[in-house]
Scaffold this active site. Sequence first.
Site, PDB file in Angstrom:
ATOM      1  N   SER A 181      46.347  50.554  48.459  1.00 44.68           N
ATOM      2  CA  SER A 181      46.588  51.877  47.873  1.00 44.68           C
ATOM      3  C   SER A 181      45.407  52.294  47.007  1.00 44.68           C
ATOM      4  CB  SER A 181      47.862  51.852  47.011  1.00 44.68           C
ATOM      5  OG  SER A 181      47.714  50.934  45.933  1.00 44.68           O
ATOM      6  N   LYS A 202      41.891  53.742  46.177  1.00 46.35           N
ATOM      7  CA  LYS A 202      41.106  54.799  46.804  1.00 46.35           C
ATOM      8  C   LYS A 202      39.584  54.591  46.823  1.00 46.35           C
ATOM      9  CE  LYS A 202      43.419  57.644  44.131  1.00 46.35           C
ATOM     10  NZ  LYS A 202      44.631  56.881  43.813  1.00 46.35           N
ATOM     11  N   LYS A 230      40.669  61.407  47.538  1.00 45.50           N
ATOM     12  CA  LYS A 230      41.648  61.603  48.606  1.00 45.50           C
ATOM     13  C   LYS A 230      41.109  62.533  49.695  1.00 45.50           C
ATOM     14  CE  LYS A 230      45.470  60.879  45.370  1.00 45.50           C
ATOM     15  NZ  LYS A 230      46.523  61.523  44.561  1.00 45.50           N
TER      16      LYS A 230
END
Length: 335
Positions: free
Chosen positions: A121, A123, A222
């Site tokens: 998870s 980034k 993201k």
Amino acid sequence: MEVKVSLFGFGNVGRAVARVLLEKKKFIRERHGLEFKVVSVTDRSGTLWMPEGIDLREALMIKESFGKLSARTNEYETYDMGPKEAIRDVEADIAVDITNDRSAHEWHLAALREGKAVVTSNKPPLAFHYSKLIGKARKRNLPYLFEATVMAGTPIITLLREGLLGDSIERIEAVLNATTTFILGEMEGGGSLEEALERAQKLGIAERDPRGDILGIDAGYKATILHCITFGPKTFDEARVKGIAGITSRGIQRARKRGRTIRLVATVERGSIIVEPQEVPLDGPLAVKSHENAAIIETDLLGGLIIRGAGAGLKETASGVVSDIVKASFVIQGR
């Protein structure tokens, strides 16, 4: 099928993942035929390591009672090893990174070299080292999965990688950072950014150091990941990012008079990643509230496809991580 798992990171999200593995053990066994055995858990204080499997309830109790895994009990011994050493020494099928370690790509690569699948998870490894990580995973024929890096458990990455195989994706517009959405929503009532940020911090929505959200860095990470999986490799350094620091409640009120509001919007096209505050229609899909994220995916065949759902939250992020652990197990099973 028994699958051995190493967990790296035992903060709020890491513990949420552990709870899901505990609470849904029977569901996962009956639906997927999988038994997960967590053989190690690593936090900043060291690594709990038991080849026969760790009692996750006990590990959660230790962490939540004492704040660190190195608070030993009669049953457990904590080893003085970080992720690199645990990757090397602990026998596991899947390494699960739930940390914020910016240099984690180094031990992701080490895990792949050791023949371990990776679920993350985290980034920055992908936002800066996507090509190297995916290249190594493909070379070793191993899963490298990262659903929870974008929109938590809302499966935008699965959709883009697996669900639109006949479509040419032309553009993605998305609101990807729940903290800025909360702050901008609070400012719609007339308060200042500083007041909204202070409330977000008190509620635990914003970090003590909120710069990653306020400056657009989190959304930029993201958006970079979305570009990598949709159009090809880019790094965060190539993104154009502007946060919400310059937004005022007066500007938001002016937008509302025009039937619009302001959100931090990521626009991703081939060769271009832009994150900046934009006015969006109040009745449009990007005018999300609270912890929701939303994306409009423009394709040649479907036109505009909207995906909307939780973009933050502990159980929501754990949903994405555990889903990837299950997927990785299926690949391992078929090798």
